[in-house]
Motif scaffolding. Structure first.
Motif, mmCIF file in Angstrom:
data_model
loop_
_atom_site.group_PDB
_atom_site.id
_atom_site.type_symbol
_atom_site.label_atom_id
_atom_site.label_comp_id
_atom_site.label_asym_id
_atom_site.label_seq_id
_atom_site.Cartn_x
_atom_site.Cartn_y
_atom_site.Cartn_z
ATOM 1 N N UNK A 1 54.475 16.420 -44.707
ATOM 2 C CA UNK A 1 54.105 15.362 -43.768
ATOM 3 C C UNK A 1 54.734 15.697 -42.422
ATOM 4 N N UNK A 2 53.977 15.538 -41.351
ATOM 5 C CA UNK A 2 54.532 15.736 -40.022
ATOM 6 C C UNK A 2 54.746 17.179 -39.634
ATOM 7 N N UNK A 3 53.918 18.066 -40.146
ATOM 8 C CA UNK A 3 54.074 19.481 -39.835
ATOM 9 C C UNK A 3 53.657 19.782 -38.393
ATOM 10 N N UNK A 4 54.019 20.973 -37.910
ATOM 11 C CA UNK A 4 53.574 21.421 -36.583
ATOM 12 C C UNK A 4 52.059 21.600 -36.598
ATOM 13 N N UNK A 5 51.407 21.186 -35.493
ATOM 14 C CA UNK A 5 49.965 21.383 -35.415
ATOM 15 C C UNK A 5 49.565 21.818 -34.010
ATOM 16 N N UNK A 6 48.419 22.477 -33.927
ATOM 17 C CA UNK A 6 47.921 22.954 -32.638
ATOM 18 C C UNK A 6 47.200 21.818 -31.922
ATOM 19 N N UNK A 7 46.981 21.962 -30.587
ATOM 20 C CA UNK A 7 46.456 20.845 -29.802
ATOM 21 C C UNK A 7 45.191 20.198 -30.342
ATOM 22 N N UNK A 8 44.194 20.967 -30.776
ATOM 23 C CA UNK A 8 42.940 20.324 -31.169
ATOM 24 C C UNK A 8 43.108 19.490 -32.439
ATOM 25 N N UNK A 9 44.102 19.840 -33.284
ATOM 26 C CA UNK A 9 44.367 19.007 -34.452
ATOM 27 C C UNK A 9 45.016 17.686 -34.051
ATOM 28 N N UNK A 10 45.904 17.745 -33.057
ATOM 29 C CA UNK A 10 46.494 16.503 -32.550
ATOM 30 C C UNK A 10 45.410 15.598 -31.973
#
Length: 386
Positions: free
Chosen positions: A210-219
């Motif tokens: 939960x709460x992993x790093x994500x790239x901009x388009x996923x945010x």
């Protein structure tokens, strides 16, 4: 249904206790607690309750209190806490985390002025500073409404179409410490109203993060999902109102509560306990033949824009009274709703009771005299409590 004479603080804790017991066949209940005036009594009352499958954890700070709730909800438990003012500011980082993780934490907020200078009295600015984080926000006007709304908040937050945290707000001391009779349902009724919590992304036997790093388009995608879920709250809330009435035999107030507003030329708009005072003023003025009405915004996030727009239609003058101030701007509720009025309507901001000052009927009389003398909206006005 028995009656109990209790404060709003105790009412919130009692509602949370009944909700906790209702999840005994699920993954139980957990609450992180830390005291701060004027919400301390809520946590003290909760600590004294017997919960079959659950635990109240005393921690060293408000930040940790919300951290406990995040961990509990991530594990699939029902979770609750309470705070106010600088305590809410201290847990803000974890409030953002609870929202971003889409965890259905419920929190009672006893609204209090954020310091320094230190002030322990009512001001809605503490909850409103978190208005953009992704928390559902309710503002209540009496003890029964607060108790009922806490129960409602659990069902709403845990609905699979919503799955986000919710705060239920009461003005510090004005409501948190006021003692009144409330109807308290039986546990069997609460069990029917609140099925066991089922959090689809809870941690369990299948490893995931939960709460992993994500790239901009996923945010962007996740923010859109969160936004759309927030927009669906009013419809789901309507379903919950129907279920509440069927099980408990009384009605939950609507997201926006009008009072003698149908034919009003002038409308008094507010949140929280100011709405009760406004209704008494409306009654007195109606007896004199003046066409004044009131509108209380109960659900602030998401904003019930279409409901507000419908009640603003045809109103010539709208006085928005805020127990808060956005420095350099004006009243927060006014700023959000002023664009919903008809073109040419006078929509004036009045900031009153800021920092816990009294807002009495004579203050609202003066506000009405001011707005009825205006031909157009002006700069926000601070109403001094004298």
């Amino acid at each position: 249904m028995p009656l109990e004479l209790i404060s709003a603080n105790h009412g919130a804790a009692l509602a949370a206790t009944l909700a906790a017991r209702a999840n005994r066949t699920g993954r139980g209940f957990c609450s992180g607690v830390y005291p701060i005036t004027p919400s301390t009594e809520c946590m003290e009352y909760l600590c004294g309750q017997s919960i079959d499958k659950g635990k109240v954890i005393r921690v060293e700070s408000e930040h940790s209190a919300m951290g406990v709730c995040i961990g509990a909800a991530a594990a699939g438990a029902r979770s609750f806490t309470a705070t106010s003012s600088n305590g809410l500011a201290y847990m803000a980082e974890n409030c953002a985390a609870a929202a971003g993780l889409r965890l259905p934490v419920v929190m009672a907020v006893a609204n209090r002025t954020v310091g320094p200078p230190w002030n322990i009295w009512a001001d809605q600015g503490d909850a409103l500073m978190l208005r953009d984080l992704g928390w559902i926000q309710f503002y209540c006007t009496d003890n029964q409404e607060l108790f009922d709304t806490v129960l409602c908040a659990f069902r709403l937050a845990e609905d699979k179409r919503i799955m986000m945290p919710a705060m239920v707000c009461m003005e510090g001391f004005i409501l948190s410490h006021t003692v009144a009779q409330i109807q308290v349902p039986m546990q069997e009724q609460v069990d029917r109203f609140l099925p066991p919590a089922a959090i689809p992304h809870q941690l369990g036997d299948t490893p995931h993060t939960l709460g992993q790093m994500e790239v901009p388009h996923l945010t962007e995608m996740h923010r859109l999902q969160h936004h759309n879920a927030m927009l669906s709250v009013p419809a789901v809330y309507g379903e919950i109102q129907d279920a509440f009435a069927e099980i408990f035999g009384r009605c939950l107030p609507d997201a926006v509560v009008p009072y003698r507003a149908d034919d009003a030329d002038t409308l008094i708009v507010s949140m929280g306990t100011i709405g009760s005072t406004a209704e008494r003023v409306v009654d007195a003025l109606r007896a004199k033949g003046r066409k004044v009405g009131a509108l209380r915004v109960r659900l602030f996030r998401p904003q019930p824009s279409e409901l507000i727009r419908a009640w603003f239609a045809g109103k010539k003058r709208i006085a928005v009274i805020d127990r808060n101030i956005s420095l350099g701007f004006g009243g927060i509720l006014w700023g959000e709703v002023r664009g919903l009025a008809d073109p040419g309507a006078v929509v004036q901001s009045y900031m009153a009771g800021v920092g816990g000052g009294d807002l009495r009927p004579e203050h609202i009389d003066n506000i009405l005299a001011d707005i009825e003398a205006r031909q157009q909206s002006g700069q926000p006005t601070l109403v001094e409590a004298v």
